[in-house]
Design a protein around this motif. Structure first.
Motif, PDB file in Angstrom:
ATOM      1  N   ALA A 158       0.839  -1.205   0.000  1.00 10.50           N
ATOM      2  CA  ALA A 158       0.000   0.000   0.000  1.00 10.50           C
ATOM      3  C   ALA A 158       0.870   1.250   0.000  1.00 10.50           C
ATOM      4  N   GLU A 159       1.976   1.141   0.693  1.00 12.72           N
ATOM      5  CA  GLU A 159       2.887   2.270   0.845  1.00 12.72           C
ATOM      6  C   GLU A 159       3.697   2.521  -0.428  1.00 12.72           C
ATOM      7  N   GLU A 160       3.832   1.516  -1.256  1.00  2.00           N
ATOM      8  CA  GLU A 160       4.670   1.647  -2.452  1.00  2.00           C
ATOM      9  C   GLU A 160       3.916   2.191  -3.658  1.00  2.00           C
ATOM     10  N   ALA A 161       2.669   1.773  -3.816  1.00  2.00           N
ATOM     11  CA  ALA A 161       1.913   2.136  -5.019  1.00  2.00           C
ATOM     12  C   ALA A 161       1.691   3.640  -5.055  1.00  2.00           C
ATOM     13  N   SER A 162       1.822   4.211  -6.228  1.00  2.65           N
ATOM     14  CA  SER A 162       1.545   5.646  -6.341  1.00  2.65           C
ATOM     15  C   SER A 162       0.040   5.864  -6.305  1.00  2.65           C
ATOM     16  N   ASP A 163      -0.334   7.060  -5.920  1.00  2.00           N
ATOM     17  CA  ASP A 163      -1.747   7.414  -5.922  1.00  2.00           C
ATOM     18  C   ASP A 163      -2.328   7.259  -7.310  1.00  2.00           C
ATOM     19  N   ALA A 164      -1.567   7.725  -8.310  1.00  2.00           N
ATOM     20  CA  ALA A 164      -2.073   7.683  -9.687  1.00  2.00           C
ATOM     21  C   ALA A 164      -2.334   6.247 -10.123  1.00  2.00           C
ATOM     22  N   GLN A 165      -1.421   5.319  -9.835  1.00  5.22           N
ATOM     23  CA  GLN A 165      -1.636   3.964 -10.322  1.00  5.22           C
ATOM     24  C   GLN A 165      -2.747   3.266  -9.546  1.00  5.22           C
ATOM     25  N   THR A 166      -2.905   3.630  -8.280  1.00  5.56           N
ATOM     26  CA  THR A 166      -3.996   3.048  -7.491  1.00  5.56           C
ATOM     27  C   THR A 166      -5.342   3.505  -8.032  1.00  5.56           C
ATOM     28  N   ARG A 167      -5.463   4.807  -8.248  1.00  7.60           N
ATOM     29  CA  ARG A 167      -6.744   5.337  -8.729  1.00  7.60           C
ATOM     30  C   ARG A 167      -7.043   4.862 -10.148  1.00  7.60           C
ATOM     31  N   ALA A 168      -6.006   4.754 -10.977  1.00  7.07           N
ATOM     32  CA  ALA A 168      -6.209   4.275 -12.352  1.00  7.07           C
ATOM     33  C   ALA A 168      -6.742   2.842 -12.325  1.00  7.07           C
ATOM     34  N   MET A 169      -6.223   2.020 -11.404  1.00  9.56           N
ATOM     35  CA  MET A 169      -6.696   0.632 -11.324  1.00  9.56           C
ATOM     36  C   MET A 169      -8.150   0.585 -10.865  1.00  9.56           C
ATOM     37  N   PHE A 170      -8.502   1.433  -9.889  1.00  6.83           N
ATOM     38  CA  PHE A 170      -9.905   1.477  -9.456  1.00  6.83           C
ATOM     39  C   PHE A 170     -10.812   1.920 -10.599  1.00  6.83           C
ATOM     40  N   GLU A 171     -10.335   2.823 -11.440  1.00  5.55           N
ATOM     41  CA  GLU A 171     -11.158   3.268 -12.570  1.00  5.55           C
ATOM     42  C   GLU A 171     -11.500   2.090 -13.484  1.00  5.55           C
ATOM     43  N   VAL A 172     -10.527   1.217 -13.715  1.00  9.94           N
ATOM     44  CA  VAL A 172     -10.760   0.084 -14.624  1.00  9.94           C
ATOM     45  C   VAL A 172     -11.490  -1.062 -13.913  1.00  9.94           C
ATOM     46  N   ASN A 173     -11.060  -1.394 -12.696  1.00 12.88           N
ATOM     47  CA  ASN A 173     -11.592  -2.586 -12.024  1.00 12.88           C
ATOM     48  C   ASN A 173     -12.925  -2.355 -11.323  1.00 12.88           C
ATOM     49  N   PHE A 174     -13.198  -1.123 -10.904  1.00 16.03           N
ATOM     50  CA  PHE A 174     -14.458  -0.882 -10.203  1.00 16.03           C
ATOM     51  C   PHE A 174     -15.363   0.134 -10.901  1.00 16.03           C
ATOM     52  N   PHE A 175     -14.875   1.357 -11.105  1.00 13.37           N
ATOM     53  CA  PHE A 175     -15.755   2.376 -11.703  1.00 13.37           C
ATOM     54  C   PHE A 175     -16.132   2.020 -13.139  1.00 13.37           C
ATOM     55  N   GLY A 176     -15.228   1.339 -13.844  1.00 10.68           N
ATOM     56  CA  GLY A 176     -15.531   0.919 -15.223  1.00 10.68           C
ATOM     57  C   GLY A 176     -16.761   0.019 -15.266  1.00 10.68           C
ATOM     58  N   PRO A 177     -16.709  -1.142 -14.560  1.00  7.38           N
ATOM     59  CA  PRO A 177     -17.895  -2.009 -14.534  1.00  7.38           C
ATOM     60  C   PRO A 177     -19.144  -1.280 -14.030  1.00  7.38           C
ATOM     61  N   LEU A 178     -18.971  -0.429 -13.028  1.00  5.63           N
ATOM     62  CA  LEU A 178     -20.132   0.316 -12.512  1.00  5.63           C
ATOM     63  C   LEU A 178     -20.751   1.165 -13.620  1.00  5.63           C
ATOM     64  N   ASP A 179     -19.898   1.880 -14.370  1.00  8.24           N
ATOM     65  CA  ASP A 179     -20.402   2.728 -15.459  1.00  8.24           C
ATOM     66  C   ASP A 179     -21.087   1.888 -16.540  1.00  8.24           C
ATOM     67  N   VAL A 180     -20.488   0.739 -16.882  1.00  8.78           N
ATOM     68  CA  VAL A 180     -21.078  -0.116 -17.925  1.00  8.78           C
ATOM     69  C   VAL A 180     -22.447  -0.630 -17.458  1.00  8.78           C
ATOM     70  N   ILE A 181     -22.526  -1.056 -16.208  1.00  8.46           N
ATOM     71  CA  ILE A 181     -23.792  -1.571 -15.668  1.00  8.46           C
ATOM     72  C   ILE A 181     -24.855  -0.476 -15.684  1.00  8.46           C
ATOM     73  N   ARG A 182     -24.469   0.700 -15.226  1.00  3.35           N
ATOM     74  CA  ARG A 182     -25.448   1.792 -15.167  1.00  3.35           C
ATOM     75  C   ARG A 182     -25.952   2.164 -16.561  1.00  3.35           C
ATOM     76  N   ALA A 183     -25.045   2.098 -17.544  1.00  4.25           N
ATOM     77  CA  ALA A 183     -25.459   2.422 -18.910  1.00  4.25           C
ATOM     78  C   ALA A 183     -26.375   1.344 -19.484  1.00  4.25           C
ATOM     79  N   ALA A 184     -26.174   0.089 -19.041  1.00  2.00           N
ATOM     80  CA  ALA A 184     -26.966  -1.020 -19.599  1.00  2.00           C
ATOM     81  C   ALA A 184     -28.324  -1.158 -18.925  1.00  2.00           C
ATOM     82  N   LEU A 185     -28.435  -0.691 -17.686  1.00  2.00           N
ATOM     83  CA  LEU A 185     -29.650  -0.990 -16.915  1.00  2.00           C
ATOM     84  C   LEU A 185     -30.961  -0.505 -17.524  1.00  2.00           C
ATOM     85  N   PRO A 186     -31.024   0.707 -18.085  1.00  2.00           N
ATOM     86  CA  PRO A 186     -32.319   1.100 -18.669  1.00  2.00           C
ATOM     87  C   PRO A 186     -32.792   0.099 -19.730  1.00  2.00           C
ATOM     88  N   GLY A 187     -31.871  -0.347 -20.572  1.00  2.00           N
ATOM     89  CA  GLY A 187     -32.214  -1.320 -21.608  1.00  2.00           C
ATOM     90  C   GLY A 187     -32.595  -2.667 -21.032  1.00  2.00           C
TER      91      GLY A 187
END
Lengths: 148, 275
Positions: free
Chosen positions: B95-124
């Motif tokens: 936790a102490e080694e990872a940069s903030d940028a690489q941590t947040r970038a990973m969350f964007e792909v691994n968590f916020f990405g799927p969340l955004d895709v799900i939210r976009a698909a739900l109305p359909g």
């Protein structure tokens, strides 16, 4: 019980305030932090020797750095770190605004930066036995910030 | 055996589970929207299946590509039966080694990405009266270990979201499953990021983890893909499915340890709300 040095986030209300209050009452030294400094300054009036109020927003890395510096200047070490600040968003996934969801996560991630800064700066906590980290995310209501 | 042809949208199809799953679904006669940041990598595979395959650019960190891909799927196929959030990557760092940028970038792909895709698909999905959302998590989303805490955090987040969605979307006939694969030879290990700045304090832990990973048997990903096919579109799919016997053992061990810890501290826990 031997005196310990604490740093607690989110001390304006809730668990943060109660934890800080209990630790101070038992004779420990506590950095009482909150993003709203005015909301924690009362601790210094009641515990002028042992309470250190500091402004700390866990989403602001500069403030984290400043708080940690002040902490070390005043007390020289940290034995117990309590990551308490947090809030909950209660909404259906489909209807929650992304900024509010991201905001909640950034607040959590900010706590991570806090650890990182703190630990990266000095190897203190790595060696401290019995460091206690508590993270709380809680709350009720459509979108409500709790514990700050 | 294959019931009526179904329609899929799968993220991260350029390699690994995404690519294999898309191929197997096409083989069984389903229609698949294969998506990747660079869809040119999908053309050769998709070309073998004519109109059943649709290659689309989709970067889960770019909402406009999510919207346009989903719009295209509904326009071209008329519906979406199975949405697979597969895109993701790992990070090995204290936790102490990872940069903030690489941590947040990973969350964007691994968590916020799927969340955004799900939210976009739900109305359909709601409008058509059902569907199955499958989120590819990880055994690291059910257990964790030193140096993978940030990756685990992103997958625990995805698991938490999936579990809540399974309940939240049940009234609409929409099923949600998170899949926790163990070690599979998908190329995932080669794509794991490492810390920007390694600290000497963690050298031993890195060496130990590297040894464990080097000795690990990475199973054929085809087996995991069969597991996904077995539950995709099922009437009552699992909410959480572990893929791989070793991963099952790991999760069972963690659950047993958690139970034991609850028992050990029971008195303290119970007293907390009794004042």
């Amino acid at each position: 019980m031997s005196e310990k040095i604490w740093l607690v986030t989110g001390c304006a209300t809730g668990f943060g305030r109660a934890i800080a209050e209990a630790a101070l009452a038992q004779g420990h030294k506590v950095a009482v932090t909150d993003r709203n400094l005015a909301a924690v300054e009362d601790f210094a009036l009641r515990y002028p020797e042992t309470a250190l109020p500091l402004g700390l927003d866990v989403t602001n890395s500069d403030q984290i750095a400043a708080a940690v510096d002040a902490r070390f200047r005043n007390f020289e070490r940290i034995d117990v770190l309590v990551n308490n600040a947090g809030y909950a968003v209660q909404q259906a996934v489909a209807e929650a605004a992304m900024p509010s969801v991201r905001g909640m996560w950034l607040a959590c991630a900010g706590q991570r930066s806090y650890h990182q800064f703190r630990l990266g700066r000095r190897p203190g906590l790595r060696a401290v036995h019995g460091a206690l980290c508590v993270q709380q995310i809680r709350g009720r209501g459509a979108e409500r910030r709790v514990g700050r | 055996m294959a019931d009526a042809a179904r329609t899929w949208l799968i993220t991260g199809c350029s390699s690994g589970f995404g690519r294999l799953l898309a191929q197997r679904a096409l083989e069984r006669g389903d229609r698949v929207a294969l998506t990747a940041r660079n869809p040119a990598m999908l053309a050769a595979l998709a070309g073998q299946y004519g109109n059943a395959a649709l290659c689309l650019p989709l970067d889960v960190t770019r909402p406009e590509t999510i919207r346009s891909a989903l719009g295209e799927v509904f326009e071209r196929f008329g519906r979406l039966d199975i949405l697979v959030n597969n895109a993701g990557y790992g990070l090995q760092a204290a936790a102490e080694e990872a940069s903030d940028a690489q941590t947040r970038a990973m969350f964007e792909v691994n968590f916020f990405g799927p969340l955004d895709v799900i939210r976009a698909a739900l109305p359909g999905l709601r409008a058509q009266g059902g569907g199955h959302i499958i989120n590819i998590s990880s055994v690291g989303g059910r257990t964790t270990a030193p140096l993978i805490g940030l990756y685990s955090a992103s997958k625990f987040a995805l698991e938490g979201l999936s579990l809540s969605l399974a309940m939240e979307l049940a009234p609409f006939g929409i099923k949600v499953t998170s899949i926790a694969p163990g070690a599979f030879a998908t190329g995932f290990a080669g794509a794991v990021q490492s810390a920007g700045a390694k600290l000497d304090a963690y050298r031993q832990q890195h060496a130990m983890l590297d040894t464990i990973l080097a000795d690990l048997h990475f199973a054929d990903p085809a087996g995991c893909v069969e597991a996904i096919l077995a539950i995709a579109g099922a009437d009552e799919p699992p909410r959480q499915l572990i893929a791989g016997s070793h991963a099952v053992s790991a999760v069972e061990a963690v659950m047993a340890a958690q139970q034991a810890e609850i028992a050990k501290w029971r008195a303290v826990s119970d007293a907390a709300d009794q004042q």
